[in-house]
Design a protein around this motif. Structure first.
Motif, PDB file in Angstrom:
ATOM      1  N   GLN A   1      35.282  52.303  36.088  1.00 52.38           N
ATOM      2  CA  GLN A   1      35.352  50.885  35.228  1.00 52.38           C
ATOM      3  C   GLN A   1      35.468  50.499  36.211  1.00 52.38           C
ATOM      4  OE1 GLN A   1      37.864  51.451  32.127  1.00 52.38           O
ATOM      5  NE2 GLN A   1      39.417  50.183  33.057  1.00 52.38           N
ATOM      6  N   THR A   2      34.486  48.906  36.374  1.00 57.39           N
ATOM      7  CA  THR A   2      35.025  48.402  37.794  1.00 57.39           C
ATOM      8  C   THR A   2      34.273  46.906  36.995  1.00 57.39           C
ATOM      9  OG1 THR A   2      34.257  49.515  39.027  1.00 57.39           O
ATOM     10  CG2 THR A   2      33.986  46.925  39.739  1.00 57.39           C
ATOM     11  N   TYR A   3      35.384  45.552  36.804  1.00 55.13           N
ATOM     12  CA  TYR A   3      35.190  44.454  35.921  1.00 55.13           C
ATOM     13  C   TYR A   3      34.863  43.583  37.847  1.00 55.13           C
ATOM     14  CZ  TYR A   3      37.443  45.946  31.742  1.00 55.13           C
ATOM     15  OH  TYR A   3      37.676  46.114  30.800  1.00 55.13           O
ATOM     16  N   ILE A   4      33.852  42.271  37.439  1.00 54.90           N
ATOM     17  CA  ILE A   4      33.121  41.316  38.455  1.00 54.90           C
ATOM     18  C   ILE A   4      34.980  40.425  38.269  1.00 54.90           C
ATOM     19  CG2 ILE A   4      31.306  42.323  38.194  1.00 54.90           C
ATOM     20  CD1 ILE A   4      30.039  40.023  36.746  1.00 54.90           C
ATOM     21  N   PRO A   5      34.847  39.807  39.330  1.00 51.82           N
ATOM     22  CA  PRO A   5      35.121  38.918  39.487  1.00 51.82           C
ATOM     23  C   PRO A   5      35.099  37.535  38.381  1.00 51.82           C
ATOM     24  CG  PRO A   5      34.646  39.538  41.195  1.00 51.82           C
ATOM     25  CD  PRO A   5      33.749  40.090  40.227  1.00 51.82           C
ATOM     26  N   HIS A   6      33.785  37.876  38.238  1.00 49.48           N
ATOM     27  CA  HIS A   6      32.944  36.946  36.634  1.00 49.48           C
ATOM     28  C   HIS A   6      33.139  36.821  35.325  1.00 49.48           C
ATOM     29  CE1 HIS A   6      31.273  35.297  41.022  1.00 49.48           C
ATOM     30  NE2 HIS A   6      30.783  34.036  39.403  1.00 49.48           N
TER      31      HIS A   6
ATOM     32  N   CYS B   1      23.177  29.022  25.937  1.00 51.77           N
ATOM     33  CA  CYS B   1      23.501  28.991  27.894  1.00 51.77           C
ATOM     34  C   CYS B   1      24.348  30.137  28.506  1.00 51.77           C
ATOM     35  CB  CYS B   1      23.720  27.810  27.922  1.00 51.77           C
ATOM     36  SG  CYS B   1      22.009  25.944  27.290  1.00 51.77           S
ATOM     37  N   THR B   2      24.215  30.428  29.128  1.00 46.88           N
ATOM     38  CA  THR B   2      25.386  31.261  29.017  1.00 46.88           C
ATOM     39  C   THR B   2      25.526  30.917  31.097  1.00 46.88           C
ATOM     40  OG1 THR B   2      24.738  33.488  28.372  1.00 46.88           O
ATOM     41  CG2 THR B   2      26.089  33.854  29.985  1.00 46.88           C
ATOM     42  N   LEU B   3      27.392  30.619  31.018  1.00 47.56           N
ATOM     43  CA  LEU B   3      27.666  30.290  31.639  1.00 47.56           C
ATOM     44  C   LEU B   3      28.484  31.420  32.521  1.00 47.56           C
ATOM     45  CD1 LEU B   3      27.988  27.443  33.966  1.00 47.56           C
ATOM     46  CD2 LEU B   3      30.207  27.291  32.377  1.00 47.56           C
ATOM     47  N   PHE B   4      28.206  31.878  34.002  1.00 45.45           N
ATOM     48  CA  PHE B   4      28.037  33.109  34.437  1.00 45.45           C
ATOM     49  C   PHE B   4      29.752  32.117  36.063  1.00 45.45           C
ATOM     50  CE2 PHE B   4      25.034  34.654  32.688  1.00 45.45           C
ATOM     51  CZ  PHE B   4      25.570  36.434  32.691  1.00 45.45           C
ATOM     52  N   MET B   5      30.733  32.123  36.183  1.00 41.62           N
ATOM     53  CA  MET B   5      31.579  31.808  36.872  1.00 41.62           C
ATOM     54  C   MET B   5      33.070  32.546  37.084  1.00 41.62           C
ATOM     55  SD  MET B   5      32.377  27.885  36.599  1.00 41.62           S
ATOM     56  CE  MET B   5      33.540  27.715  35.501  1.00 41.62           C
TER      57      MET B   5
END
Lengths: 435, 435
Positions: free
Chosen positions: A190-195, A238-242
């Motif tokens: 399982q890998t969580y991305i920093p965003h 709207c989806t904001l990825f950050m």
């Protein structure tokens, strides 16, 4: 504790754990084959619930998902409630909008409402007399040897049920999968991305869509990006990825506006400054995880499908489509091996693992591409070249996006072919193939 | 249930979960700093046990491990019971033996007995008045908010204890880590390799070692291999590494002999045909897993070390050494930040994760190299070139194996440097640098 019998009459019992998108669809697949199907869902019936919590609001339905829906006669119904998106619409910092088509003329993906799709699938599953939906059943434990499951009920009581096959469709944080993790030689990551992501609503403008509806709008800004998908009620989600750190840096309404002013100025009047100031703080940014594992089965008793087997990051729009295609692939193997679970399950793992791993990797790859490269002239040039080569040599050069989105080419084959095509089209460019 | 207080007097309580190699050593590190140390181990006291079950019999101790032992004054004692191995001894199919030194003259790794090392470390930990060893305590659950742990006892009862810091040193299948997996944004992977391992004993011959003792003997055979490490009792422990399918193909004593005749003919008289026929079937082949995760801590209450944080495949001989070095690295950060757990724990994750991931990757890389490349002329040539370049330019070219095994160069730095050196030495070869 009460206990229900398995193999009612001469029918084998299939327990589908999870009544989300893949679980509900899978119930239809198994019911169609004549199994006694029991669906167990932790939550209450979303068709009766007042507030539906959970995952993102809309999804991109494409070829693989549609084929699976078609198999259970649901394609037209779902497509009729979707909004076609023919192209990406890239928003530059200056507010300029440039479309990049998804494929050839007439090829499009569909923005569909998650909650509605889930409800329709549950209702469809219930039309089969050999299917029972059990809500408010939270899986606590199950035995790989016997197929015996223990569920907790909201009143604190427990129920046990036995099945001939347990199908784990219970999502990225699968309870069924926990048992797999206890066994030797189960590979898992399982890998969580920093965003993180955050959803904001863009309301209609004078009763109409505030932007052109038949597009997936993208604001690529390198380290982060925003996208927007149209809804039937003429809003956009709207989806904001950050990166999470960036989300956390913004702590006041003024800072929200300042941030949007800097990166998404054209979106401020469309979402509305007041709504922005408020909605940004409604929910914290949500995490995104990529899950890979193998094998997908234990013995002849249990198999994982959908996000339980392969949660992907959302940047290729294939999460649901891959999960739906799982149902078709399993169904094809059931035909091939006469529903003999002891052969079907290992074969399903063998066939499906490389494809799911390929789409997980592609989604991760697009996580960079969508926010960083979509901006670049080179990316746009390459997309146009790929589309052009495809037009000229439709059987030789098929863009990766087309193979993934508009065909059922096995994901891992699409990736292999992509690497090969990349070399070929480089040479075609190099030697000035008449474009 | 009984409950023990935490912060006895003004001393903070550190609970070390796991009394294996890293747990017992870590107890000494924390005791030396003056903490009230409680070690909790699932098994009984191995110093009193009749049969010690578990992991491989011998281990290769090298610089990092020795430095950690030195820190608690144990280096000489352990080294005196180890057997120096100065070189690999490659056994060809024809029985020819060729040594490949590990480093410069005088550089060696030590074959040490796992059980003895563990016993010595437990006994050392007990010499600190502020340390208590609690055997037969199996961790059932713990709370990241309070540091409250619940242990199951062999009689079925439960005990609770609270600590200021929980140090999870409970191995590749860590119970402490389970709590981490339930939290968002914890990255985790477990990868089983297709190979299993089996240990066989090579008895002494006329009261002496049956082969030259000061070597790590290797029989590289591409898809599989055997290695042998010397023990104080003049036996060798031979470990056969092979894909599980291959292990399963051999089902009779005759097939064992046939297999050894084909691949390890020189080992048959040394192990003994009768022993081979018998011992091959004593235990099934054991699985090997590589575990990576991040971060290693939760809040200021819990941290993972050793195999619990990073189980590696055994092909670089660094599993124990990396775990022991964890204790030094943590200790250094404790000095740097005045034992303030709220700063020390995140810093430990930040500093140590890339190094542990690097050694996990290197071990996986060596999994291929040891069995396949060690055989090749090119490999042997490169090893000799690297050693020679190191002799000529001792500060510029340091072989990877030397950095990993005989220095405390951070693992991830060693890998970066290796990639750089590889390019440099290629050019030196190319331009006929005077060798």
């Amino acid at each position: 504790m009460e206990e229900s019998a398995h193999r009612r009459g001469d029918k084998k019992v299939v327990a589908v754990v999870g009544g989300g998108l893949v679980g509900a669809l899978n119930a239809c697949f198994f019911a169609k084959r004549g199994f006694e199907v029991e669906v167990f869902e932790t939550r209450e019936d979303i068709r009766k619930a007042k507030v539906v919590k959970g995952r993102s609001i809309n999804l991109a339905l494409s070829h693989r998902g549609r084929q699976a829906l078609k198999h259970v006669g649901m394609e037209d119904k779902i497509v009729s409630k979707g909004i076609p998106m023919n192209a990406r619409m890239i928003h530059s910092l200056s507010g300029k909008q440039s479309p990049i088509p998804y494929g050839k003329k007439g090829q499009y993906i569909l923005s569909v409402d998650r909650a509605n799709l889930n409800k329709e699938l549950l209702t469809e599953a219930e039309t089969y007399p050999n299917t029972t939906l059990n809500f408010d059943h939270k899986l606590q434990d199950w035995r790989a040897e016997t197929g015996l499951m223990t569920f907790a009920r909201p009143d604190g009581s427990k129920t046990q049920t036995q099945a001939d096959l347990i199908v784990g469709c219970d999502g990225a944080f699968s309870a069924v999968r926990k048992q797999f993790l206890r066994r030797s030689r189960f590979n898992y990551s399982q890998t969580y991305i920093p965003h993180g992501y955050m959803e904001l609503t863009m309301p209609p403008r004078n009763g109409e869509f505030a932007m052109k509806p038949n597009y997936l709008h993208i604001w690529p800004r390198n380290t982060f990006m925003m996208i927007a998908l149209p809804n039937l009620d003429k809003t956009f989600t709207c989806t904001l990825f950050m990166p999470f750190e960036e989300f956390e840096k913004i702590t006041t309404g003024d800072e929200v506006i300042e941030f949007f002013q800097k990166y998404f100025p054209d979106a401020i009047p469309l979402i509305g400054a007041a709504a922005l100031r408020r909605d940004y703080f409604r929910l914290p940014a949500q995490a995104m995880v990529s899950v890979k594992c193998s094998p997908y089965h234990i013995g002849d008793k249990c198999v994982l499908m959908g996000d339980a087997a392969h949660a992907v990051v959302p940047f290729y729009g294939q999460g649901m489509n891959a999960g739906f295609e799982d149902c078709i692939v399993f169904d094809e193997i059931m035909n091939q091996f006469n529903e003999d679970f002891s052969v079907v399950l290992p074969e399903y793992s063998r066939v499906r693992v490389p494809d799911d791993h390929a789409i997980a990797d592609l989604a991760m790859y697009n996580y960079v591409e969508m926010r960083a490269h979509v901006n670049s002239k080179w990316f746009i040039f390459r997309k146009h070249v790929d589309n052009l080569l495809h037009l000229l040599m439709p059987k030789t050069i098929i863009p990766l996006y087309t193979m993934v989105t508009f065909t059922r080419t096995r994901y891992h084959v699409a990736v292999e072919r992509w690497h090969w095509q990349d070399k070929v089209s480089f040479f075609l460019l190099l030697f000035n193939f008449p474009l």
